[in-house]
Each structure stands twice: as C-alpha cells, then as structure tokens.
Scaffold this motif. Sequence first.
Motif, short mmCIF file in Angstrom:
data_model
loop_
_atom_site.label_atom_id
_atom_site.label_comp_id
_atom_site.label_asym_id
_atom_site.label_seq_id
_atom_site.Cartn_x
_atom_site.Cartn_y
_atom_site.Cartn_z
N ASP A 491 -21.21 -74.61 18.46
CA ASP A 491 -20.17 -74.06 17.98
C ASP A 491 -19.69 -74.85 16.64
O ASP A 491 -19.29 -74.06 15.74
N SER A 492 -20.01 -75.96 16.54
CA SER A 492 -19.77 -76.62 15.31
C SER A 492 -20.72 -76.07 13.97
O SER A 492 -20.23 -75.92 12.98
N TYR A 493 -21.86 -75.90 14.50
CA TYR A 493 -22.76 -75.19 13.33
C TYR A 493 -22.30 -73.77 13.14
O TYR A 493 -22.28 -73.02 12.19
N GLN A 494 -21.93 -73.17 14.14
CA GLN A 494 -21.53 -71.74 14.07
C GLN A 494 -20.16 -71.51 13.20
O GLN A 494 -20.29 -70.70 12.35
N ASN A 495 -19.52 -72.55 13.24
CA ASN A 495 -18.33 -72.56 12.42
C ASN A 495 -18.77 -72.69 10.95
O ASN A 495 -18.19 -72.24 10.09
N GLU A 496 -19.70 -73.60 10.55
CA GLU A 496 -20.22 -73.90 9.24
C GLU A 496 -20.64 -72.67 8.71
O GLU A 496 -20.28 -72.23 7.60
N VAL A 497 -21.55 -71.87 9.55
CA VAL A 497 -21.93 -70.64 9.21
C VAL A 497 -21.02 -69.50 8.87
O VAL A 497 -20.99 -68.86 7.70
N ALA A 498 -19.97 -69.53 9.64
CA ALA A 498 -18.88 -68.67 9.32
C ALA A 498 -18.10 -68.82 8.11
O ALA A 498 -17.68 -67.94 7.28
N ARG A 499 -18.07 -70.04 8.00
CA ARG A 499 -17.38 -70.69 6.60
C ARG A 499 -18.02 -70.22 5.46
O ARG A 499 -17.58 -69.96 4.20
N ARG A 500 -19.55 -70.37 5.58
CA ARG A 500 -20.29 -70.25 4.48
C ARG A 500 -20.49 -68.61 4.15
O ARG A 500 -21.21 -68.58 2.92
N VAL A 501 -20.52 -67.92 4.84
CA VAL A 501 -21.02 -66.42 4.51
C VAL A 501 -20.22 -66.00 3.50
O VAL A 501 -20.90 -65.32 2.50
N PRO A 502 -18.94 -66.03 3.42
CA PRO A 502 -18.25 -65.42 2.27
C PRO A 502 -18.46 -66.10 1.02
O PRO A 502 -18.54 -65.29 -0.07
N GLU A 503 -18.62 -67.39 1.03
CA GLU A 503 -19.04 -68.18 -0.23
C GLU A 503 -20.43 -67.66 -0.64
O GLU A 503 -20.63 -67.47 -1.91
#
Length: 665
Positions: A491-503
């Motif tokens: 989950d911690s990695y998934q959160n990183e991905v979710a945060r970086r997609v808009p960027e």
Amino acid sequence: MGHQQQAMRNVGIFAHVDAGKTTTTEQMLFLSGHIRSLGSVDSGTSQTDWLDVERERGISVRAAVTRIMWNETPVNLVDTPGHVDFLSEVERSLRVMDGAVLIISAVEGVQAQTEVIWQALRELSIPTLIYINKMDRVGADALAVLKQIGRLLSHGVVPVQAPEGAEGDFAGSLDLLAEDGTVQADWISPYRDMMVEAIVEQDEELTFSYLEDGDLPAAKLLPVLEEGIRRSELFPILFGASKRGIGVKELMDAVVRFLPPPEGSEDAPVSGVVFKMEKDPAMGKIAYVRLYDGTIRNRDTLSNFTRDVQDKVTQIRRVHGQKTEDIGLLKAGDIAAVYGLNRARIGDILGSPDRVPGEKRLAVPLLTVQVQWRNEAEYPAIVAAFGELADEDPLLDLQWLQDERELHLKVMGPIQMEVLSHLMQSRFGLDVTFGAPSVIYKETPAAAGEGFIAYLSPKPCWAILRFLIEPAERGSGLAYSSLVRGEQLLDSYQNEVARRVPEALSQGMLGWEVTDLRVTLLEGEHHVWHTHPLDFVIATPMGIMNGLANVGTKLLEPMLKFRLSIPEEYGGKLLGELVVMRGEFDAPVVRQERMEIEGLLPVATTLDFPARLGSLTRGRGTLSTFFHGYRDCPPDVHVERVRRGVNPLDQPKYILAARNALTQN
C-alpha cells in the motif's frame, strides 16, 4: 452565549464591477456605527479597499472581511471583487458564505460577471438577496431590470419593495410586506403583482386562494417566502441609491430578516477552511478562517488536514474596516483572522473535512505570461515576491525555471497583469513588466493503450508498473484507480504511485497538462530486497510517458461562451468577424434595435476582440464571456510548450536527474 451565536450572519456582497458594491458596503459600515465618516471609491478613501492599487483604480481586487452589528445581530460582511480578472477571489469567498447580496445597477442591468456569480450561487444553493442600486441615475429603469433578471437569472425573483420615482425623482421604496391596509397606488401594483405571483407559485394552497380572492395578506405570503429564500428558490429584490444613502438601511434589515444564520456546534471537533491569506510585516502570515464546527483558542495546536502539518495559533483577531481587535477565540459559524498558521495556504482545511462545503470553480486562468525585469540584481527578490503573491492566490501557479532564469504565471486577463505589476511596485518596490499573454492549451490521449516500465537498473532499484490509459469525456479531468492487490505491491508504494500520476501528467507529449483521461494501474511489483522506497516515485512518470507515447495525444483549446449585444446596423460586420474567429452561434435575436448573439468562441482567436469591438461598434457593443470548457483543436492548430526538466521518455538521463534531485532534497 449559545443563543447569540445562532443569531449571526455571514454575508458576501457580490456584483459586476462598477455596480456600486464598495459604496454600499461603506454605507453599511457607516450606518452600523463602524466608521464615523463615509469614504468614497471615487476619492480613494473607502475603508474596505485598503490596497494602494484599489484606491488608485477604484476597483476591489481582494475580498475584504468586516464585522458589523445590526439590530443586535453580528454580521460578517465579505466585500468581493467585481472584476472578472479577480474571479478566483470571488470563488474562495463564496465557499464561506451562508447568504449573499447581489448588487445590480438599475442602469446597466445584468452584466457578464453578474451571470457568472449567479450560476455559482445557485450551484452552491446560497440564499441570495438582490439589491438594485443606482436608482437615482439617469437611465434607471426598475421594471426593465426586473424583466431582464427574470429572463437571464431566475423566475423566482420577488420584489419586496416598490421604488417610488426614478432618476432625479427617486425618493426611496415602499415595503410591500408591511400590512397597512391602505389603498394601493397605481405605480405599486406591477411590483405587488410580481411579488404575489412569484410567491404563490411555490404553494398549491396559496395558488387556489389567490385565484379565488385575487389578493393575499402579507401574513399568508411571508412563511412561504421565507421558506423559498432558505431553499434558494425565491430571491427578494430591494431598491436603492447607495451613494445617497437611500435604501441601505432597509437592505440591512432584509439581510438580518431573510438570510439564514450559520449552522454548526461549538462543542464538535474543529472543522474550518482558510479562504484568504495576507502577510503582515511584523506578525507573518494571516489566515482568514471560516469555522464550521468547534472552537479555536489562542495557543491551540491546529492540524492542517490538507498539508498534514500542525501549527500553533498565536493570535485571533477580528477585523472592523481598518481596525482589528484581539478576540483570542473563534467559535463555530464565525470568521476571523488567525495568526501563526505559517504553513497554511488558501483553501486548506483545518481539522476535520466533514463539515467544509465543496468549492465551486469559476476562475480558470486561460493565459500564461512571462515576467520581465529590467534590473538583473533584483531577480532573486522578484522570485521571492511572486512566491508570496502566489501564496495569496494559488491560481497564479508560479513556474520558476531556474536554469533558464525565467518566471511564468497564469493569469485571467490584462487588468490582472496591470494590478500585479502595480502590486510589485507598491508592496515590494520592484519594477516588472509582462510579455504578451499566450493561451493555455491542454492535451488528452488520442486512443486507449498501455504504458509499461521495468525500472531494474542501475541497481539498487526494482519497480515494475503497467498502466492502462483511456480517453474520457471532456471536462472529466483525471480518474485514477488501481486493480493491483496489496500483496503484489505494498500500500505504501501504491500511495506513492497515486500521488505521482497527476504530477507525471502535468506535461504531456507537447508539454501541456494532460486531462480528460482514466488511468488504471493493471500490474505493479516490488522486490523484497532490491526495492528502494523512492523507486516508484521515479518509475511512475516513466510508465505514464511511455503510455502517452504509445497512444499519442490530441491538443485541446479553451472555449468561451459569449453573449454579444450590438446595434442592429453593425450586425453583418460582426457576424463576419465571429466567423473569422471560428465562432459558433445561434441565430441572432433582435430586441429594440439591438442584436443579441450567443455562442462559443475559442480563446486563441479572441485575445484582442474586446478591444476591437469598441472600434467596430463605436463603443456601443457589449460582450460578456465566461469559460465554457476545453475542446478538441482543429487539425491545423499545433502548439508545443517547452518542457521543464528532463523528459521521462529519455529514461537513462531521467533516472540520473531524478536520483540526484531526490538525494539532494
């Protein structure tokens, strides 16, 4: 204390520029005893326009909050800017209002900005009073403006007053809800009929008794009127001439009588929003907070839900015109200036988000400009100053290209640019100018497809991602979801991905923001030993750009909805102009020798149209435009923007740059 808290009002004052909004607010301050003498916008002495630029230009560019007492009821008044270039300030104020006063000029009637604000007030269901000002001016026509409001804004308008006389003879208004049983004069009846008909439409029983008796006493109408106002379906209309002080007292009575008090409990957990920021040279950041629930005291530690940080309140002050008082306490329903929230930004939610209403996006900056300076030595100071202004207005979306020594901002229009350069001079003593504005385009995927990245070297690293990228309907923005289970990708990695997609989507194949798409994470894999926590931060943009390169992108351009009103004899000439500008419009409507045309225009072709319209119609044409949305560009339009930073498609170079950046931070 509980009772008095309930009896408060939070009221926004809204209007198109020049309808007399600041003058009306001044009169309210004067009548409630908060200022001893009346200021005036024309002579630059008004209380709420405290920025130099506002005094000099006679326009409000920042929302001003002032507390007054009326009929023993505390009222927080928020005077908002009327100029379309400062819509972002209006939109942030809308969020914290429980009621609104919309001011319309009896001469100019409903104007472009009036409609934009009205739409927003309706979408947020904010109970609204309409005040028709400038009844003493030449050309004032109350019934014509009422008809126009009924046509352009709402059928639910209820004149609760009948104005006596107009222009030089304007003598004030008669209260139509006062029961005095006297014979009604002829000039009153059109207003009274309008009022009764609008109210009985809300209630079947009333309709029947109206049809039977032909008239109804105010006592029967009032409960239905009050309910209609609260549900934001009926809108009382009042008349006045603020400059002469006529009608303002009655307007204040109506604010307290008809607009609702805030809801919320002082004992609940804190829930509030920052809707305005200022900088005090001595005290640091000042955050204007509307509290929906709970209580805030001096020295409380507040959690900022949006930024995930905590700040300590050092002071809580209430603003009265130019003066402030230390109150040390802010309770549910109220508004105050809170000091000590040094990491806060506009729009931040404090405490729990549950009670904070959503935002209405009105302002969409469609132009970008480059800042220019004469004096190279001032460059660092200019960057810092714009950073401070961007804190106060996040829509400026400051882009600082350090390597190229360039600054770019997003703006709404030319007046805002003028005001910004003025602010830089008066507040920071810095001289700046702006390059010619260019249009902000966007991109969207041309088809559906996949993006893949296996980031396995140079070691130590391990991140595998597969994205599905699909186009979505216009105006939908970005929808991100993941089909990957936690055991495959923590989950911690998934959160990183979710945060970086808009960027990762902030610069597409052509350098513009990518929008109107669905991104789904189909596969993701980490390695128990080799994965470093930041690997997914680096991998996400590479996977997304790989996908965009596979599907290709289309260019989108911003469109304006427009209404144009011109003397009939210029019709042919202007229809020709609209065609050249790639306009699309309905058949023109002719009313009293004027032609009205409505339709859509691209921003790109209309940058100089407002200026040209004056000479095309000898100053007799009026144009109102509002942002409509982004649409596919015609195939012959191709505009690229210079990319900031290294392109993630150049993977070796990007990995190196990203690793360096991450280790330095």
